[in-house]
Design a protein around this motif. Structure first.
Motif, PDB file in Angstrom:
ATOM      1  N   LEU A 197      35.413  87.878  -5.422  1.00 27.55           N
ATOM      2  CA  LEU A 197      34.976  88.520  -6.537  1.00 27.55           C
ATOM      3  C   LEU A 197      34.796  90.252  -6.460  1.00 27.55           C
ATOM      4  N   ASP A 198      34.883  90.351  -5.102  1.00 26.94           N
ATOM      5  CA  ASP A 198      34.573  91.927  -5.237  1.00 26.94           C
ATOM      6  C   ASP A 198      35.730  92.616  -5.980  1.00 26.94           C
ATOM      7  N   THR A 199      36.593  92.116  -6.399  1.00 25.03           N
ATOM      8  CA  THR A 199      38.228  92.712  -6.981  1.00 25.03           C
ATOM      9  C   THR A 199      38.355  93.359  -8.034  1.00 25.03           C
ATOM     10  N   TYR A 200      37.222  92.543  -8.988  1.00 23.93           N
ATOM     11  CA  TYR A 200      36.821  92.610  -9.916  1.00 23.93           C
ATOM     12  C   TYR A 200      36.065  93.290 -10.995  1.00 23.93           C
ATOM     13  N   ARG A 201      35.025  93.510  -9.838  1.00 29.50           N
ATOM     14  CA  ARG A 201      33.615  93.805  -9.645  1.00 29.50           C
ATOM     15  C   ARG A 201      34.148  95.095 -10.171  1.00 29.50           C
ATOM     16  N   LYS A 202      34.935  95.830 -11.030  1.00 24.26           N
ATOM     17  CA  LYS A 202      34.759  97.238 -11.206  1.00 24.26           C
ATOM     18  C   LYS A 202      34.283  96.943 -12.748  1.00 24.26           C
ATOM     19  N   TRP A 254      32.682  94.173 -14.194  1.00 23.36           N
ATOM     20  CA  TRP A 254      31.235  93.524 -14.402  1.00 23.36           C
ATOM     21  C   TRP A 254      30.477  94.486 -15.278  1.00 23.36           C
ATOM     22  N   LYS A 255      30.541  96.335 -14.416  1.00 23.15           N
ATOM     23  CA  LYS A 255      29.618  97.370 -15.531  1.00 23.15           C
ATOM     24  C   LYS A 255      30.135  97.709 -16.023  1.00 23.15           C
TER      25      LYS A 255
END
Length: 90
Positions: free
Chosen positions: A81-86, A88-89
């Motif tokens: 899920l860290d690869t898609y964190r950008k 979410w912001k």
């Protein structure tokens, strides 16, 4: 009497008009004939008893397809899920 139709309407439910139709038999031959309904092509039904066994089974499979198999649900266990964190912001 031919004058009867000119004096009053004809006393019948169906009129005698026939339409030219192309009749296609199972071997591919065609015949032009007169048909009571306006259609372009009539196809003769295929006798399944005269077909070879393999072709008869193939036709039955096309007419009555099997039920669709249930698909497996996708799981999110293998996704980082860290690869898609950008995304979410705001």
């Amino acid at each position: 009497n031919s004058n009867r139709a000119a004096i009053c309407h004809l006393q019948r439910q169906l009129y005698g008009r026939r339409y030219p139709v192309l009749l296609v038999s199972t071997d591919g031959s065609t015949v032009r004939l007169r048909y009571p309904e306006p259609k372009r092509i009539l196809m003769m039904p295929l006798d399944s008893n005269t077909l070879p066994e393999a072709e008869r089974r193939a036709r039955l499979r096309r007419h009555f397809p099997s039920k669709p198999k249930a698909k497996e649900e996708e799981t999110f266990e293998g996704i980082d899920l860290d690869t898609y964190r950008k995304f979410w912001k705001k």
